[in-house]
Write a protein that holds these residues in place. Structure first.
Motif, PDB file in Angstrom:
ATOM      1  N   ALA A  54      -0.982   2.358  15.617  1.00  0.00           N
ATOM      2  CA  ALA A  54      -1.887   1.945  14.551  1.00  0.00           C
ATOM      3  C   ALA A  54      -3.290   2.515  14.770  1.00  0.00           C
ATOM      4  O   ALA A  54      -3.932   2.987  13.836  1.00  0.00           O
ATOM      5  CB  ALA A  54      -1.936   0.421  14.460  1.00  0.00           C
ATOM      6  N   ASP A  55      -3.755   2.502  16.001  1.00  0.00           N
ATOM      7  CA  ASP A  55      -5.076   3.063  16.296  1.00  0.00           C
ATOM      8  C   ASP A  55      -5.102   4.561  16.026  1.00  0.00           C
ATOM      9  O   ASP A  55      -6.047   5.085  15.425  1.00  0.00           O
ATOM     10  CB  ASP A  55      -5.435   2.809  17.773  1.00  0.00           C
ATOM     11  CG  ASP A  55      -5.998   1.416  18.004  1.00  0.00           C
ATOM     12  OD1 ASP A  55      -6.157   1.031  19.175  1.00  0.00           O
ATOM     13  OD2 ASP A  55      -6.288   0.714  17.006  1.00  0.00           O
ATOM     14  N   GLN A  91      -4.968   5.029  12.155  1.00  0.00           N
ATOM     15  CA  GLN A  91      -5.986   4.382  11.329  1.00  0.00           C
ATOM     16  C   GLN A  91      -7.397   4.472  11.899  1.00  0.00           C
ATOM     17  O   GLN A  91      -8.371   4.398  11.148  1.00  0.00           O
ATOM     18  CB  GLN A  91      -5.635   2.905  11.128  1.00  0.00           C
ATOM     19  CG  GLN A  91      -4.294   2.711  10.445  1.00  0.00           C
ATOM     20  CD  GLN A  91      -3.926   1.241  10.334  1.00  0.00           C
ATOM     21  OE1 GLN A  91      -4.762   0.406   9.990  1.00  0.00           O
ATOM     22  NE2 GLN A  91      -2.677   0.936  10.646  1.00  0.00           N
ATOM     23  N   ARG A  92      -7.522   4.610  13.225  1.00  0.00           N
ATOM     24  CA  ARG A  92      -8.858   4.562  13.853  1.00  0.00           C
ATOM     25  C   ARG A  92      -9.016   5.667  14.908  1.00  0.00           C
ATOM     26  O   ARG A  92      -9.477   5.419  16.011  1.00  0.00           O
ATOM     27  CB  ARG A  92      -9.069   3.192  14.510  1.00  0.00           C
ATOM     28  CG  ARG A  92      -9.206   2.045  13.515  1.00  0.00           C
ATOM     29  CD  ARG A  92      -9.115   0.683  14.215  1.00  0.00           C
ATOM     30  NE  ARG A  92      -7.744   0.360  14.601  1.00  0.00           N
ATOM     31  CZ  ARG A  92      -6.820  -0.148  13.794  1.00  0.00           C
ATOM     32  NH1 ARG A  92      -7.116  -0.402  12.511  1.00  0.00           N
ATOM     33  NH2 ARG A  92      -5.591  -0.405  14.236  1.00  0.00           N
ATOM     34  N   PHE A 133      -0.090  -2.394   9.649  1.00  0.00           N
ATOM     35  CA  PHE A 133      -0.262  -1.338   8.653  1.00  0.00           C
ATOM     36  C   PHE A 133      -0.458  -1.834   7.237  1.00  0.00           C
ATOM     37  O   PHE A 133      -0.816  -1.051   6.349  1.00  0.00           O
ATOM     38  CB  PHE A 133       0.945  -0.378   8.692  1.00  0.00           C
ATOM     39  CG  PHE A 133       0.962   0.490   9.914  1.00  0.00           C
ATOM     40  CD1 PHE A 133       1.658   0.085  11.042  1.00  0.00           C
ATOM     41  CD2 PHE A 133       0.257   1.677   9.933  1.00  0.00           C
ATOM     42  CE1 PHE A 133       1.641   0.873  12.193  1.00  0.00           C
ATOM     43  CE2 PHE A 133       0.241   2.462  11.072  1.00  0.00           C
ATOM     44  CZ  PHE A 133       0.936   2.055  12.207  1.00  0.00           C
ATOM     45  N   TRP A 148      -3.847  -1.037   5.517  1.00  0.00           N
ATOM     46  CA  TRP A 148      -4.366   0.339   5.574  1.00  0.00           C
ATOM     47  C   TRP A 148      -4.549   0.895   4.172  1.00  0.00           C
ATOM     48  O   TRP A 148      -3.717   0.659   3.279  1.00  0.00           O
ATOM     49  CB  TRP A 148      -3.402   1.214   6.386  1.00  0.00           C
ATOM     50  CG  TRP A 148      -3.965   2.527   6.822  1.00  0.00           C
ATOM     51  CD1 TRP A 148      -5.284   2.848   6.963  1.00  0.00           C
ATOM     52  CD2 TRP A 148      -3.225   3.673   7.194  1.00  0.00           C
ATOM     53  NE1 TRP A 148      -5.407   4.140   7.402  1.00  0.00           N
ATOM     54  CE2 TRP A 148      -4.160   4.676   7.562  1.00  0.00           C
ATOM     55  CE3 TRP A 148      -1.863   3.986   7.269  1.00  0.00           C
ATOM     56  CZ2 TRP A 148      -3.775   5.952   7.994  1.00  0.00           C
ATOM     57  CZ3 TRP A 148      -1.484   5.243   7.697  1.00  0.00           C
ATOM     58  CH2 TRP A 148      -2.438   6.228   8.043  1.00  0.00           C
ATOM     59  N   ALA A 149      -5.619   1.657   3.979  1.00  0.00           N
ATOM     60  CA  ALA A 149      -5.881   2.237   2.657  1.00  0.00           C
ATOM     61  C   ALA A 149      -4.947   3.411   2.388  1.00  0.00           C
ATOM     62  O   ALA A 149      -4.406   4.029   3.295  1.00  0.00           O
ATOM     63  CB  ALA A 149      -7.332   2.711   2.599  1.00  0.00           C
ATOM     64  N   LYS A 150      -4.837   3.712   1.107  1.00  0.00           N
ATOM     65  CA  LYS A 150      -4.052   4.893   0.724  1.00  0.00           C
ATOM     66  C   LYS A 150      -4.865   6.161   0.988  1.00  0.00           C
ATOM     67  O   LYS A 150      -6.086   6.110   1.166  1.00  0.00           O
ATOM     68  CB  LYS A 150      -3.703   4.832  -0.770  1.00  0.00           C
ATOM     69  CG  LYS A 150      -2.866   3.632  -1.138  1.00  0.00           C
ATOM     70  CD  LYS A 150      -2.464   3.670  -2.617  1.00  0.00           C
ATOM     71  CE  LYS A 150      -1.717   2.387  -2.951  1.00  0.00           C
ATOM     72  NZ  LYS A 150      -1.115   2.413  -4.282  1.00  0.00           N
ATOM     73  N   ALA A 153       3.239   2.164   2.182  1.00  0.00           N
ATOM     74  CA  ALA A 153       3.866   2.552   3.458  1.00  0.00           C
ATOM     75  C   ALA A 153       5.311   2.060   3.480  1.00  0.00           C
ATOM     76  O   ALA A 153       5.589   0.941   3.067  1.00  0.00           O
ATOM     77  CB  ALA A 153       3.085   1.965   4.624  1.00  0.00           C
ATOM     78  N   GLY A 189      -3.127   8.523   4.921  1.00  0.00           N
ATOM     79  CA  GLY A 189      -3.234   7.157   4.402  1.00  0.00           C
ATOM     80  C   GLY A 189      -1.872   6.521   4.228  1.00  0.00           C
ATOM     81  O   GLY A 189      -0.837   7.183   4.387  1.00  0.00           O
ATOM     82  N   ALA A 190      -1.882   5.245   3.866  1.00  0.00           N
ATOM     83  CA  ALA A 190      -0.664   4.433   3.898  1.00  0.00           C
ATOM     84  C   ALA A 190       0.425   4.923   2.951  1.00  0.00           C
ATOM     85  O   ALA A 190       1.617   4.836   3.263  1.00  0.00           O
ATOM     86  CB  ALA A 190      -1.010   2.984   3.579  1.00  0.00           C
ATOM     87  N   ASN A 228       0.820  -1.218   0.000  1.00  0.00           N
ATOM     88  CA  ASN A 228       0.000   0.000   0.000  1.00  0.00           C
ATOM     89  C   ASN A 228       0.854   1.268   0.000  1.00  0.00           C
ATOM     90  O   ASN A 228       0.325   2.367   0.123  1.00  0.00           O
ATOM     91  CB  ASN A 228      -0.957   0.008   1.192  1.00  0.00           C
ATOM     92  CG  ASN A 228      -0.224  -0.157   2.516  1.00  0.00           C
ATOM     93  OD1 ASN A 228       1.005  -0.068   2.572  1.00  0.00           O
ATOM     94  ND2 ASN A 228      -0.973  -0.411   3.573  1.00  0.00           N
TER      95      ASN A 228
END
Lengths: 450, 456
Positions: free
Chosen positions: B120-121, B124-125, B223, B226-228, B28, B198-199, B26
């Motif tokens: 990561a959270d 990404q979240r 990771f 994960w989306a771009k 990263a 994004g990644a 992706n």
């Protein structure tokens, strides 16, 4: 190699790490630190560490603003400047030119208790650096023209940190108000009139007494062998004559029996609140408990005061704290920055309420475990550089009387209990024991600069 | 080289230790360097964009988003998220810079799994809670006001960038201004996150007490899916150098000192003459015995410090002289700074002895900039971000040793402006200094209490 690390620190030990590539090892080995006291009373401590080809040299001189009195406040700090400004052998400026020309840099700092001279240099310049240090300790010059110029530099520093900085301006007043007797009330930078009136005679007397080799602890950390450092120390530093030790500070601050308050009106947009509590000396056995208590109260976004005052009540935009670790009992501080339309009384009430909770109910097991983890992690971070090692080693040597206590530090924090912290809070964090400083913004009035 | 004594091997600089580079599908990029001196693991995570991604007039969006990322992510609310790292003695924080968002952290080695989970959270979240956004926005406005009550040398560069770069993106205040922050909404922050995070924008540089194979596996798991980002990273064009003199006076009534800078556009990170430039700038204004500090502090006592600095982003950034002095010495100090700069530009002030001293100094100090794991994490991330080779580090020592007087002359001429082409910013008591500084060029005036950093 385990066998090398097990050798005890005798003066004849050869460090086997000299020729080897940098070691990978967890943990620290106190046995590699070696120390010697020269015939003139100077202490020299060496911690060999060969990760980078550099050395940090920190000279802890046991003199700070606590050694001053009316008329000569700021003198210890002035010396921090004058020590770079020429000797009988070297013109003003030569010290820095020589150092920088050989890849070295330097600095220094002054506190209430000590003045610390810091050199960072490639290992290949070790003998030059030691000779430079010996020269300025023994032969410092006081050229009137240079004194006048440096006086102005110090005044510029005072303007930067105090007159044009509202936290600094308020802190100076709070510190002077908190101490009615002990010279910790002196501002380290010095009162303006004292800065303007130091005489050459003041400098000479101060230097002779406090810059004696018996009043100095030199710490070397980095790509050196203890033996080569000790040999150079004997050659260059040992001949410097010892002096009569300085008189101890006899004044003890009497117990504070009621809250003190000081207000400063200044050109500002944001009000400030500061709280200073009479606290502990560095070597006090309760100091680990104090540190843990202070971290629980204000370190990070999950701390008590940040959550209550910044996130929930929104009476402050920031809460910071600081605790003094000196020869005598110092102050533990809290700094609140308020929003521009913040109400001082409301913020003060919220702060007082939160602090009282610790005395009433102590801290939770989770909070205590958190603070201990923060302390341990910061212990490792503080030792990640040769500078950090030199700073820590010197502090323990000077304030605890024994540099090897540095390595015991994690264990002393582990032993602290919630009950200890609760008792300490009840003793120290009381309204009667505090000095409150308030900075009241005034806008559009004539400033009061010099 | 003068740093070498007989029998010692010469100090040749610093070499990048072994590290592993992995690019995930992706986009990263992972950089992994093992170091086992102390039991800590640290990282520097960079997302390309930063303040360059702020919409016009919405300065501070990236900065607020960075703060908001920390305010709860995954299953944890703001308090729980802060407590999770503090509870184990870890540090974790997000920040916005001019060209990137940065998340950095350091944990005890035993807590690396938690560290990766939190990172990561956060990326990404994040919860991106509206109430937390409002608190951050209001605090940020107040922080600017509080900064204006403190050390004015710290806020001077923000005025300087605005005055120098004007409409160019490098002139925007990264943390925002009171004006721009007042206009920002929660939707601006969530919009930035949706479009610019994004990644494919991500570089994670991890250093410390871990095993590479294990860490690579953990990071790939965390990771790899994960989306771009929805949009490509912002591109910025080179700013134009400024011609002529332009003077800005920022009124701080009652200030005991005047804080001033003199600037123009300099060079970018990939400028090929980096080693000679570092030596030249050190000699002119980058160390205690520099020309500038010698004149303004050592010889005249006018200031506690005077220096010359270069900011070197993707495109040419600012070069500036900066210092401060008591109010009534403002003109004297500014004249002396200009005189010293003029002497430097004419080729005076750097002879063969000075050159040797400068080279030795920069080389002697270099290892201390790459001593710790966090320093290496930042260096590796930087190499990746700017597209620099390892030789940027490995070759620096030899490049310094090779600097000649011809290099000095060339760099002084091409990097530094003529003394007639300067943007000069004064923060001080206007009533006392206005008349004296008019001679430096056409004057614009504003107040420190104005809610923006320029009069645009």
């Amino acid at each position: 190699m385990k066998s090398a690390l097990l050798l005890t620190g005798l003066l004849t030990m050869q460090s086997v790490m000299a020729a080897a590539p940098p070691k990978v090892s967890n943990g620290l080995d106190p046995a590699v630190v070696q120390s010697v006291t020269l015939k003139n009373g100077m202490t020299v401590i060496v911690w060999p560490k060969h990760d980078i080809p550099n050395v940090a040299l920190y000279n802890f001189v046991k003199v700070g603003s606590r050694n001053e009195s009316p008329g000569i406040t700021g003198l210890a700090h002035f010396f921090e400047h004058m020590m770079f400004n020429g000797t009988a052998k070297r013109e003003p400026g030569e010290f820095d030119r020589i150092m920088e020309g050989q890849g070295a840099s330097n600095n220094a700092y002054t506190s209430d208790d000590v003045t610390v001279y810091q050199d960072w240099f490639p290992k290949t310049t070790l003998s030059t650096i030691i000779e430079l240090e010996a020269d300025r300790l023994q032969n410092l010059a006081f050229v009137p023209k240079v004194v006048e110029s440096e006086r102005q530099v110090v005044y510029s520093e005072r303007r930067l940190r105090t007159e044009d900085d509202n936290q600094g301006k308020l802190m100076e007043q709070v510190q002077a108000t908190a101490f009615v007797a002990h010279p910790y009330g002196n501002p380290t930078i010095g009162w303006p009139s004292d800065i303007q009136s130091w005489r050459i005679e003041d400098l000479q007397q101060f230097f002779k007494m406090y810059y004696a080799p018996n009043n100095c602890t030199m710490v070397f950390v980095g790509d050196v062998q203890p033996q080569e450092v000790f040999a150079l120390a004997r050659e260059h530093l040992e001949p410097i004559p010892a002096q009569t030790p300085p008189l101890p500070i006899r004044t003890k601050e009497p117990e504070q029996l009621g809250e003190r308050r000081v207000t400063v009106h200044a050109e500002a947009q944001t009000p400030l609140l500061q709280f200073a509590y009479h606290s502990l000396a560095a070597a006090d056995p309760e100091m680990p408990a104090l540190e843990l208590m202070m971290r629980i109260l204000a370190q990070g976004d999950s701390s008590r005061l940040h959550r209550a005052l910044v996130e929930q009540d929104k009476v402050a935009i920031a809460v910071d704290n600081f605790w003094q670790e000196g020869f005598d009992p110092g102050l533990s501080w809290f700094f609140l920055t308020l929003p521009a339309d913040g109400e001082v009384a409301k913020a003060e009430a919220a702060f007082t309420r939160e602090i009282a909770k610790v005395a009433e109910s102590g801290v939770t097991a989770a909070e205590l475990a958190k603070a201990k983890s923060l302390v341990i992690a910061d212990f490792w971070r503080g030792l990640a550089t040769i500078n950090g090692k030199a700073q820590q080693l010197g502090s323990y040597a000077v304030f605890h009387g024994d540099q090897s206590k540095l390595f015991d530090a994690p264990a002393t924090y582990e032993k602290v209990t919630s009950e200890q912290i609760k008792a300490l809070a009840a003793k120290i964090l009381t309204v009667n024991n505090r000095t409150v400083g308030v900075l009241v913004p005034v806008m559009g009035e004539e400033g009061e600069g010099p | 080289m003068s740093a070498v004594q007989a029998g010692e091997s010469p100090v040749v600089g610093v070499r990048v230790p072994a590290f592993e580079r992995v690019v995930l599908a992706n986009g990263a990029t992972l950089l992994l360097m093992e170091r086992h001196d102390i039991p800590l693991v640290g990282f520097q995570a960079i997302l390309r964009g930063g303040a360059l991604g702020d919409a016009a007039g919405k300065w501070g969006t990236a900065s607020l988003l960075a703060g908001l990322l920390e305010k709860g992510a995954g299953k944890r609310n703001a308090y729980a998220f802060a407590d999770a790292s503090a509870a184990v003695g870890g540090t974790l924080g997000a920040d916005a810079g001019l060209e990137a968002l940065t998340v950095s952290g350091e944990f005890l080695a035993r807590d690396q799994a938690l560290m990766i989970e939190l990172l990561a959270d956060l990326l990404q979240r994040p919860n991106l809670d509206a109430a937390e956004f409002e608190k951050l926005r209001e605090r940020q406005i107040e922080f600017i006001r509080a900064a204006k009550d403190g050390d004015l040398s710290a806020i001077l560069p923000t005025y300087g960038a605005a005055a120098l770069f004007k409409d160019h993106p490098y002139g925007r205040p990264v943390s925002g201004s009171e004006t721009s922050l007042a206009k920002l909404t929660h939707a601006d922050a969530t919009g930035y996150y949706r479009d610019q995070v994004g990644a494919d924008r991500l570089i994670i540089s991890m250093t410390g007490d871990f095993k590479s194979a294990d860490m690579k596996k953990r990071l790939t798991e965390a990771f790899g899916g994960w989306a771009k980002a929805k949009t490509a990273a912002p591109v910025v064009l080179p700013p134009a150098k400024v011609a002529g003199r332009h003077v800005l006076l920022v009124d701080a009534p009652g200030a005991a000192q005047t804080y001033f800078l003199m600037s123009n556009v300099g060079v970018n990170r990939k400028y090929p003459g980096r080693a000679p430039l570092d030596v030249v700038n050190t000699l002119f204004g980058g160390r205690f015995t520099s020309m500038l500090n010698s004149e303004l502090r050592i010889k005249s006592g006018l200031t506690y410090g005077a220096r010359s600095q270069l900011v070197r982003p993707t495109q040419p950034g600012q070069w500036q002289i900066s210092t401060y002095t008591r109010t009534d010495a403002t003109v004297q100090a500014a004249d002396l700074a200009l005189e010293t700069f003029g002497k430097f530009k004419q080729g005076g002030g750097i002879d063969a002895t000075a050159l040797d001293s400068g080279k030795t100094y920069v080389l002697g100090q270099f290892p201390t900039a790459l001593e710790t794991s966090p320093q290496w994490a930042r260096q590796l991330a930087e190499l990746e971000f700017y597209g620099l080779e390892r030789s940027y580090v490995d070759g620096y020592g030899p490049a310094l040793a090779a600097v000649t007087m011809a290099d000095v002359t060339r760099v002084s001429a091409e990097v530094y402006p003529a003394a007639d082409d300067l943007v000069i910013v004064f923060i001080g008591d206007a009533a006392k200094i206005r008349d004296g500084i008019k001679k430096y060029g056409p004057l614009t005036e504003m107040k420190l209490t104005d809610p923006a950093f320029s009069r645009l």
